[in-house]
Design a protein around this motif. Structure first.
Motif, PDB file in Angstrom:
ATOM      1  N   LEU A 169       0.801  -1.229   0.000  1.00  0.00           N
ATOM      2  CA  LEU A 169       0.000   0.000   0.000  1.00  0.00           C
ATOM      3  C   LEU A 169       0.838   1.287   0.000  1.00  0.00           C
ATOM      4  CD1 LEU A 169      -2.832  -1.327   2.340  1.00  0.00           C
ATOM      5  CD2 LEU A 169      -2.858  -1.134  -0.168  1.00  0.00           C
ATOM      6  N   PRO A 170       1.942   1.351   0.767  1.00  0.00           N
ATOM      7  CA  PRO A 170       2.742   2.581   0.726  1.00  0.00           C
ATOM      8  C   PRO A 170       3.364   2.862  -0.642  1.00  0.00           C
ATOM      9  CG  PRO A 170       3.326   1.262   2.654  1.00  0.00           C
ATOM     10  CD  PRO A 170       2.445   0.409   1.788  1.00  0.00           C
ATOM     11  N   MET A 171       3.418   1.818  -1.506  1.00  0.00           N
ATOM     12  CA  MET A 171       3.947   2.036  -2.857  1.00  0.00           C
ATOM     13  C   MET A 171       2.915   2.744  -3.739  1.00  0.00           C
ATOM     14  SD  MET A 171       7.003   0.733  -2.915  1.00  0.00           S
ATOM     15  CE  MET A 171       7.312   0.767  -4.683  1.00  0.00           C
ATOM     16  N   GLY A 172       1.689   2.905  -3.218  1.00  0.00           N
ATOM     17  CA  GLY A 172       0.636   3.527  -4.025  1.00  0.00           C
ATOM     18  C   GLY A 172      -0.122   2.513  -4.864  1.00  0.00           C
ATOM     19  N   TYR A 173       0.154   1.233  -4.668  1.00  0.00           N
ATOM     20  CA  TYR A 173      -0.547   0.195  -5.428  1.00  0.00           C
ATOM     21  C   TYR A 173      -1.935  -0.039  -4.827  1.00  0.00           C
ATOM     22  CZ  TYR A 173       4.222  -0.890  -7.042  1.00  0.00           C
ATOM     23  OH  TYR A 173       5.491  -0.810  -7.559  1.00  0.00           O
ATOM     24  N   PHE A 174      -2.798  -0.598  -5.674  1.00  0.00           N
ATOM     25  CA  PHE A 174      -4.182  -0.866  -5.259  1.00  0.00           C
ATOM     26  C   PHE A 174      -4.417  -2.360  -5.075  1.00  0.00           C
ATOM     27  CE2 PHE A 174      -4.295   3.134  -7.527  1.00  0.00           C
ATOM     28  CZ  PHE A 174      -5.212   3.900  -6.816  1.00  0.00           C
ATOM     29  N   ILE A 175      -5.493  -2.689  -4.338  1.00  0.00           N
ATOM     30  CA  ILE A 175      -6.000  -4.053  -4.365  1.00  0.00           C
ATOM     31  C   ILE A 175      -7.472  -3.975  -4.782  1.00  0.00           C
ATOM     32  CG2 ILE A 175      -4.395  -4.799  -2.549  1.00  0.00           C
ATOM     33  CD1 ILE A 175      -6.855  -5.150  -0.711  1.00  0.00           C
ATOM     34  N   SER A 176      -7.986  -5.063  -5.366  1.00  0.00           N
ATOM     35  CA  SER A 176      -9.383  -5.008  -5.803  1.00  0.00           C
ATOM     36  C   SER A 176     -10.225  -6.050  -5.090  1.00  0.00           C
ATOM     37  CB  SER A 176      -9.480  -5.164  -7.322  1.00  0.00           C
ATOM     38  OG  SER A 176      -8.826  -6.321  -7.765  1.00  0.00           O
ATOM     39  N   ALA A 177     -11.501  -5.667  -4.903  1.00  0.00           N
ATOM     40  CA  ALA A 177     -12.448  -6.471  -4.134  1.00  0.00           C
ATOM     41  C   ALA A 177     -13.429  -7.170  -5.067  1.00  0.00           C
ATOM     42  CB  ALA A 177     -13.221  -5.559  -3.183  1.00  0.00           C
ATOM     43  N   THR A 178     -13.683  -8.460  -4.807  1.00  0.00           N
ATOM     44  CA  THR A 178     -14.637  -9.237  -5.601  1.00  0.00           C
ATOM     45  C   THR A 178     -15.827  -9.655  -4.724  1.00  0.00           C
ATOM     46  OG1 THR A 178     -13.847 -11.454  -5.038  1.00  0.00           O
ATOM     47  CG2 THR A 178     -12.666 -10.301  -6.799  1.00  0.00           C
ATOM     48  N   PRO A 179     -16.862 -10.241  -5.348  1.00  0.00           N
ATOM     49  CA  PRO A 179     -17.982 -10.762  -4.551  1.00  0.00           C
ATOM     50  C   PRO A 179     -17.574 -11.906  -3.607  1.00  0.00           C
ATOM     51  CG  PRO A 179     -18.675 -10.409  -6.831  1.00  0.00           C
ATOM     52  CD  PRO A 179     -17.179 -10.241  -6.801  1.00  0.00           C
ATOM     53  N   ALA A 180     -16.352 -12.420  -3.709  1.00  0.00           N
ATOM     54  CA  ALA A 180     -15.897 -13.448  -2.767  1.00  0.00           C
ATOM     55  C   ALA A 180     -15.837 -12.910  -1.338  1.00  0.00           C
ATOM     56  CB  ALA A 180     -14.529 -13.991  -3.178  1.00  0.00           C
TER      57      ALA A 180
END
Ligand code: ZN
Length: 256
Positions: A169-180
Motif C-alpha cells: 500500500l505505501p507504494m501507491g498500489y491498489f487491491i481489488s475487491a470481488t464478490p468473494a
C-alpha cells in the motif's frame, strides 16, 4: 441517500473476462442498468487479447481493454508469440493484464518469472498500469513489481498475507475487491486492512461465486460487501473506488 441516487453514482468493474461471455451484449446492458459506467476487460493470451480489443472497439467509452498473458495460459512454445502480440498492440490497451504468478499450477516458476518480468518491462517502457494475479506467490509478485519500479499496479482479488499489504500500500498500489467478500476470510481481512483510497471494485466475470456465475453488474455486490466491512455508506465507497479507478487507469469515466 435514496436508492435512486446511489444508482447514479458511477461504478467501475476493473476486472472482467468479457471475451468468455456468450451473453455479452445482454450482460453489458444489465451492467449499464445497474449503474456500471466502465469495465476493464482483461486478456489471457493472444486469442483472448484479440477478442478483448474487438469488444472494446465495439463499446467505446464503456469497455477498456487490457492485454495480458495469464500464468494459466503459459506454454513454453507460445511465449514468443504472446509477447510479440502484446508489444505490437500495447498502445491500444489501457493496461497490461491479466499477468502474474501462480504457484498452484504446473507451469515452471522460472518460466512464469521470465514471462511476468518481460511484461513488466513492457509496462515500464509504455507507462501502463499492471493488473496482477497471484496465488501462493504474493511476496515474489510484489517484489518483482516493486523492483521494476512499476508505478501503477492493482493486485487483483487480494487474498494474500495481510502483513504484505504494509509494503504494497505505501507504494501507491491498489487491491481489488470481488464478490468473494461474502465468504472469504482472507479476502475480507485484506479489505479491512486497506484504506478505501487504495481499493477498487471488480467481479472477475465469469467466475462463479457460491455456484452463480458473475457478470459485471455484480460489481454492486463487491460494493455492498466493502461498505459492510468498512461500515461506510455504499455511495461513499462507490465515489472513492471510481475515483481510484480513474487514477490507476488515467481514464475519465462517463457520467452516464
Ligand atoms: Zn481474472
Amino acid at each position: 441517500m435514496e436508492k435512486k441516487e446511489i444508482d447514479k453514482i458511477p461504478l467501475i468493474d476493473v476486472h472482467a473476462h468479457l471475451d468468455e461471455l456468450s451473453d455479452l451484449s445482454e450482460s453489458l446492458q444489465e451492467a449499464k442498468t445497474a449503474g456500471v459506467r466502465g469495465i476493464i476487460a482483461v486478456g489471457m493470451d493472444v486469442e483472448s487479447n484479440r477478442k478483448v480489443l474487438q469488444i472494446a472497439e465495439e463499446n467505446p467509452g464503456y469497455v477498456y481493454p487490457a492485454l495480458g498473458y495469464h500464468p494459466w495460459r503459459i506454454k513454453e512454445e507460445e511465449v514468443e508469440a504472446n509477447l510479440s502480440f502484446i508489444r505490437e498492440h500495447v498502445r491500444e490497451g489501457m493496461a497490461l493484464g491479466e499477468i502474474g504468478l501462480d504457484y498452484k499450477i504446473k507451469v515452471k516458476k522460472e518460466l512464469q518469472w521470465r514471462v511476468f518480468g518481460e511484461i513488466l518491462d513492457i509496462a515500464l517502457e509504455f507507462n501502463k498500469p499492471v493488473i496482477v494475479h497471484c496465488r501462493f506467490s504474493h511476496r515474489r509478485a510484489f517484489e518483482m513489481v516493486r523492483e521494476k519500479r512499476i508505478e501503477r499496479a492493482v493486485f487483483h482479488w487480494y487474498s494474500g498475507p495481510v502483513d504484505l499489504l504494509d509494503k504494497i500500500l505505501p507504494m501507491g498500489y491498489f487491491i481489488s475487491a470481488t464478490p468473494a467478500l461474502i465468504y472469504s476470510p482472507p479476502h475480507q481481512e485484506a479489505i479491512r486492512r486497506t484504506p478505501i483510497e487504495r481499493i477498487l471494485l471488480e467481479t472477475d466475470t465469469p467466475v462463479s461465486y457460491q455456484g452463480r456465475e458473475a457478470r459485471p453488474k455484480d460489481v454492486r455486490v463487491s460494493l455492498e460487501e466493502v461498505a459492510k466491512l468498512k461500515r461506510l455508506e455504499p455511495s461513499l465507497i462507490a465515489m472513492q473506488t471510481t475515483a481510484n479507478a480513474s487514477e490507476l487507469f488515467q481514464i475519465r469515466f462517463r457520467e452516464n
